[in-house]
Design an enzyme around this catalytic site. Structure first.
Site: not given
Length: 473
Positions: A399, A402
């Site tokens: 991600c 992230c």
């Protein structure tokens, strides 16, 4: 409510019911607030501080000031390479969830002073128009620095010193064509939907391979992983083993656990509550918070994680209190190209650093790496190697949002450690002229304050979750 969340809630309620039955029908069931927070109070292990002192200092003094600083142009733009391949395993998959995306800044939206070679308000710098300097930077590559031209020359000597001494992170090459500026305010850290085996693989690699832990000693498992089972005994055995470690290795584990707790608090506090074509709404998800921190649902592990959050708070706070001489140097400027605003930002920064020095119960970093010098030096090198490894693992996060915040927060913590273990170099910074021994790049400065901003926000959010949990059973 989503089907996944409903299943989690049912599982959570079932576990809670079984736990309460095992305690006996006559026992008064603890409230939801008590199950998360009754142990998160008082004295912190390996410190002279207590939770209540940190809460008061952070929530009513430091947090509001820090949030205002992080809104400024100097601190909101972070240059990062999100395209680096994972150095540890081959994985060509990418997160397909739309909330994982990061929107980098077009070059023209980044303040010219940040991306240019010009770095100081001076007669020499004024001789070259800022727009011309920016164009030159884009064509030739910008030099990342915040000090004078004299200091820039000293950087050549300093870089060789830094690479072999106090660096705790694998830093991005900010001159790489793949490195881009990201506006942190437009790409906030929040729940993206990135979870499951892929996400846990990252944390598993961090804990199992980098936390000074033999594989034979099992750490408490991920509470959100399926098939956890009753592992309370295993958790107790792990913490008994942890207490027998030296203070440095305990500190390393608590730093990682505290960082993990902080990230989980952010995801619970900015959870995607509604996702329709008409509206996307993020807010506090109490159930998600309980699944990660409730004493019963995590079999005693949750409150320990929250206490470790306070430990990492103290470490990063201590680093800010020690770095004041670097920023007080008259030659240092937070250069963006807007002189009036930059002066205000620097003054505000210095006010915050003076405030951090006023904290009454600072962590004593002299308790780390003391004793036999040879053994301490070896342990310190291991400490640095393990943490640098963790910073490289961030390039394996699928991600991108992230990954962005993971890279920023590990670099910020690494910068804090670099500061703590460079005390003599900082004390020897001359009042005039450049420092040949100690320097912080703009990337380190931005990550240091934003990383602490995330930890400070987590401590503040605990106050909000206490209020939300108070009426619940």
């Amino acid at each position: 409510m989503s089907l996944v969340l409903s299943r989690r809630l049912c599982r959570a309620l079932l576990l809670l019911l079984l736990a309460l039955l095992s305690r006996g029908a006559s026992a008064e069931p603890p409230s939801a607030e008590q199950r998360c927070f009754c142990q998160v109070t008082g004295h912190l292990d390996d410190c002279t501080c207590d939770v209540e002192t940190i809460d008061t200092f952070n929530n009513y003094n430091l947090f509001p000031q820090l949030q205002e600083l992080l809104q400024s142009d100097y601190f909101r733009y972070y240059k990062v390479n999100l395209k680096k391949p994972c150095p540890f395993w081959s994985d060509g998959s990418h997160c397909g969830i739309r909330h994982c995306a990061v929107n980098p800044c077009p070059s023209e939206e980044v303040p010219c002073g940040i991306r240019s070679e010009t770095n100081k308000y001076s007669e020499a710098a004024a001789a070259t128009p800022l727009a011309e300097s920016c164009e030159k930077a884009e064509n030739l590559g910008a030099v990342d620095k915040s000090l004078s031209e004299e200091t820039a020359r000293a950087m050549i000597q300093w870089t060789q010193h830094d690479d072999s001494s106090e660096n705790f992170c694998e830093a991005d090459d900010i001159h790489s064509p793949e490195a881009e500026y990201v506006d942190l305010l437009l790409n906030p850290e929040r729940y993206t939907g990135y979870k499951g085996p892929e996400a846990w693989k990252i944390w598993n690699s961090i804990y199992e391979e980098n936390c000074f832990k033999p594989r034979s000693v099992k750490r408490p498992l991920n509470p959100l992983a399926s098939g956890r089972g009753a592992r309370e005994n295993e958790g107790n055995m792990f913490y008994s083993w942890l207490q027998d470690l030296c203070v440095e290795k305990r500190a390393f584990y608590k730093l990682i656990s505290g960082l993990h707790a902080s990230i989980n608090i952010h995801l619970s506090a900015r959870y995607l509550l509604q996702d329709t074509w008409a509206e996307k709404r993020w807010g506090h998800n109490v159930t998600e918070f309980q699944l990660r921190f409730d004493e019963v649902l995590t079999q005693g592990e949750g409150p320990r994680r929250l206490k470790n959050l306070y430990f990492i708070y103290l470490i990063e706070l201590r680093a800010l209190s020690k770095i004041l001489p670097f920023f007080e140097h008259p030659d240092f400027q937070l250069f963006t190209g807007d002189e009036d605003q930059d002066i205000k930002t620097k003054n505000h920064l210095l006010e915050i650093l003076h405030l951090t020095k006023s904290f009454p119960l600072h962590f004593d970093e002299n308790s780390l790496f003391a004793g036999n010098q040879k053994e301490a030096a070896k342990l310190k090198e291991e400490f640095r190697f393990h943490f640098k490894n963790i910073s490289r693992i961030m390039d394996c996060v699928e991600c991108l949002k992230c990954r962005l915040w993971g890279k920023l927060q590990t670099q910020g913590l690494g910068t804090a450690l670099k500061i703590l273990f460079s005390e003599k170099l900082i004390e020897n910074i001359s009042e005039k002229g450049p420092s040949h021994e100690f320097h912080l790049t703009r990337q380190e400065i931005v990550s240091l304050f934003n990383a602490f901003g995330r930890i400070s926000t987590s401590v503040k959010e605990l106050e909000n979750f206490k209020e939300l949990l108070r009426p619940l059973q």
